[in-house]
Each structure stands twice: as C-alpha cells, then as structure tokens.
Design a protein around this motif. Sequence first.
Motif, PDB file in Angstrom:
ATOM      1  N   ASN A  59      14.179  22.950  44.398  1.00 16.50           N
ATOM      2  CA  ASN A  59      13.116  22.225  45.348  1.00 16.50           C
ATOM      3  C   ASN A  59      13.672  22.346  46.682  1.00 16.50           C
ATOM      4  O   ASN A  59      12.635  21.893  47.639  1.00 16.50           O
ATOM      5  CB  ASN A  59      12.461  21.041  44.759  1.00 16.50           C
ATOM      6  N   ILE A  60      14.926  22.494  46.989  1.00 13.97           N
ATOM      7  CA  ILE A  60      15.286  22.258  48.523  1.00 13.97           C
ATOM      8  C   ILE A  60      16.189  23.679  48.769  1.00 13.97           C
ATOM      9  O   ILE A  60      16.533  23.778  49.953  1.00 13.97           O
ATOM     10  CB  ILE A  60      16.217  21.042  48.799  1.00 13.97           C
ATOM     11  N   GLY A  61      16.262  24.503  47.711  1.00 17.18           N
ATOM     12  CA  GLY A  61      17.199  26.022  48.002  1.00 17.18           C
ATOM     13  C   GLY A  61      16.767  26.674  49.525  1.00 17.18           C
ATOM     14  O   GLY A  61      17.630  27.037  50.161  1.00 17.18           O
ATOM     15  N   THR A  62      15.240  26.955  49.248  1.00 18.91           N
ATOM     16  CA  THR A  62      15.078  27.794  50.439  1.00 18.91           C
ATOM     17  C   THR A  62      15.307  27.028  51.759  1.00 18.91           C
ATOM     18  O   THR A  62      15.796  27.762  52.796  1.00 18.91           O
ATOM     19  CB  THR A  62      13.507  28.230  50.242  1.00 18.91           C
ATOM     20  N   GLU A  63      14.859  25.763  51.909  1.00 19.28           N
ATOM     21  CA  GLU A  63      15.121  25.081  53.162  1.00 19.28           C
ATOM     22  C   GLU A  63      16.531  24.894  53.615  1.00 19.28           C
ATOM     23  O   GLU A  63      16.708  25.108  54.619  1.00 19.28           O
ATOM     24  CB  GLU A  63      14.389  23.687  52.944  1.00 19.28           C
ATOM     25  N   LEU A  64      17.423  24.714  52.784  1.00 20.20           N
ATOM     26  CA  LEU A  64      18.889  24.834  52.928  1.00 20.20           C
ATOM     27  C   LEU A  64      19.317  26.058  53.362  1.00 20.20           C
ATOM     28  O   LEU A  64      19.767  26.387  54.372  1.00 20.20           O
ATOM     29  CB  LEU A  64      19.646  24.325  51.630  1.00 20.20           C
ATOM     30  N   LEU A  65      18.742  27.214  52.820  1.00 19.98           N
ATOM     31  CA  LEU A  65      19.213  28.397  53.224  1.00 19.98           C
ATOM     32  C   LEU A  65      18.909  28.534  54.695  1.00 19.98           C
ATOM     33  O   LEU A  65      19.505  29.404  55.462  1.00 19.98           O
ATOM     34  CB  LEU A  65      18.733  29.520  52.380  1.00 19.98           C
ATOM     35  N   VAL A  66      17.574  28.316  54.902  1.00 23.38           N
ATOM     36  CA  VAL A  66      17.225  28.738  56.432  1.00 23.38           C
ATOM     37  C   VAL A  66      17.943  27.996  57.273  1.00 23.38           C
ATOM     38  O   VAL A  66      18.066  28.330  58.442  1.00 23.38           O
ATOM     39  CB  VAL A  66      15.426  28.141  56.538  1.00 23.38           C
ATOM     40  N   LEU A  90      28.047  32.396  51.870  1.00 21.54           N
ATOM     41  CA  LEU A  90      27.191  31.855  51.048  1.00 21.54           C
ATOM     42  C   LEU A  90      27.066  32.217  49.783  1.00 21.54           C
ATOM     43  O   LEU A  90      26.594  33.533  49.743  1.00 21.54           O
ATOM     44  CB  LEU A  90      25.907  31.469  51.816  1.00 21.54           C
ATOM     45  N   THR A  91      27.460  31.571  48.621  1.00 24.50           N
ATOM     46  CA  THR A  91      27.045  32.198  47.275  1.00 24.50           C
ATOM     47  C   THR A  91      26.375  31.405  46.436  1.00 24.50           C
ATOM     48  O   THR A  91      26.578  30.122  46.373  1.00 24.50           O
ATOM     49  CB  THR A  91      28.377  32.693  46.470  1.00 24.50           C
ATOM     50  N   LEU A  92      25.134  31.624  46.338  1.00 23.65           N
ATOM     51  CA  LEU A  92      23.810  30.786  46.332  1.00 23.65           C
ATOM     52  C   LEU A  92      23.205  31.291  44.825  1.00 23.65           C
ATOM     53  O   LEU A  92      22.989  32.376  45.027  1.00 23.65           O
ATOM     54  CB  LEU A  92      23.416  30.548  47.379  1.00 23.65           C
TER      55      LEU A  92
END
Length: 276
Positions: free
Chosen positions: A126-133, A148-150
């Motif tokens: 639920n927060i993966g994309t927001e953290l990446l941005v 970053l290895t995600l």
Amino acid sequence: MSMDGLPPLREVIEEHGLQARKSLGQNFLLDLNLTGKIARAAGPLEDVTVLEVGPGPGGLTRALLMHGAKRVVAIERDERCLAALAEISAHYPGRLEVVSDDALKVDMAALTGGGPVKIAANLPYNIGTELLVRWLTMPNWPPFYESLTLMFQKEVAERIVAKPGSAAYGRLGVLAGWRADARILFDIPPRAFTPPPKITSSVVQLIPKADPLPADLRKLERVTEAAFGQRRKMLRQSLKSHGGEALLATVGIDATRRAETLSIEEFVSLANALGE
C-alpha cells in the motif's frame, strides 16, 4: 533451525502471533532461498548500510545480515514485529538497528548516518509506489543511496521499467527512466508468501543516474500528469491547459502525437519549455 541458526520464519510468526495484516499491506516472504536471492541481488553489502522498509518478521533482514551487510537499519511501524526483530538483533550484535516508525514520516537519509547506503525491501503493497516516487524525486541528486532493490506487484514493476510505445508506459516510467536505470531482476510467485497474494511480484533494481537531464521536477510532473491523464487524446488536446499546440511547436513535437509515444528526453524538453 534455519541455515542462519535462527528459528524458521513460520515458527517465528506463530510464536509472536504475526498474522499478516491487509491494512498494513503485509505479505510475508518466508522462503529463505528467495530472500537470499534478493540480498545477493542488492550486494555486495560488506561495506554498506542497508535501509529496509517493512521487515515484518525479518525474512529479508536475516538474509541481508547473513549475506554480510555491515549494518541494516529496518523501519517497521507494526509493533507486533518488534520482538521478532529484537531476536535477530541479538543474533547479529551491533549490526541491526530497528526504527519503530512510519516510513512515510521519517528522514531516511538522517537515519543511515553517512557512508554508502543501499535500499532493499519487500515493500508493503500500500505504500510501495509512494516511497519509490519520493526516492526518485529527492531534491539533492545524486541521492543518499547507491541503489534500490525493491519488490512490487508485477504490474507496478512493469510500469517502472516501461519504455515509450508500450501500454505500461506512463508517469512512473518517465520519472524512473529520467533519474535512474531500472530493470526487473526476477519474479516471485504468490505461493512464496504468507498469505499468498492474488498476483505475482517482481524484484526491481534502480541505479540512480549521476547526471540526469536537467529538468524542473514540478514542471515535469505537471506535464506528464496532463499528458497521461488523457493518454488516448492527441497532445494538442491533453496539454491544452499548458499551451497545447504553441508549447509543442516550441520544442518541435508534432501536436497529433499521443503521450505514450514521447521519449523521456521529449518530456524533459516540454517541461523545460513550460512557463511558470
């Protein structure tokens, strides 16, 4: 005992009552062969601090330490997981620091305290994309991390690495391609997780570009948001509120093209031509 001398993760989850919570976007990866594969992909780790978000019961944390990470700083907001992480910390004295907090609210660069940093995480969905941005839009560039290895849902991973002309190409692909070199390393099937999600996951690696094309981040975000917000329309229509045909003529882009055909370089030139 597992190969690292700690109890198997299933036992740890049972002992501490760590059933994954949907509200926290949790799916625990229990296969130590797979967590080891992620740790190796992030390596070499001997001289770096690894920042991990959402360690849960510590499957990836253990793999990172077992594969030689000098230090791991793990940010975990679920207090139920802290006792399990404390056991790992005791097993690897002085090498694991657990920060009980919300990853969206902490200053990650300050937590790592200088020296080389790599970020490796099975990110909460639920927060993966927001953290990446956030990691891709840091004002100071090159950023505080080397790589970053995600892990993401496969569909998100495909959007991160998407190239112009593909159906997955959009704002995330432009942003990632502008500031980093991104690639999908491997997929992980649902059965590897507890509980198994309905989708396949993918591990993505992003290496920040030392010298990305100069662009005003806010303008780049505005122009990609407008262009992809109406991706089926021609650019003269989707970019109308930003100058439409006149803006496109300034940088020599055909007004009848659509957003998914534009290269990252063309998006940057549009952003740079955008007025205040």
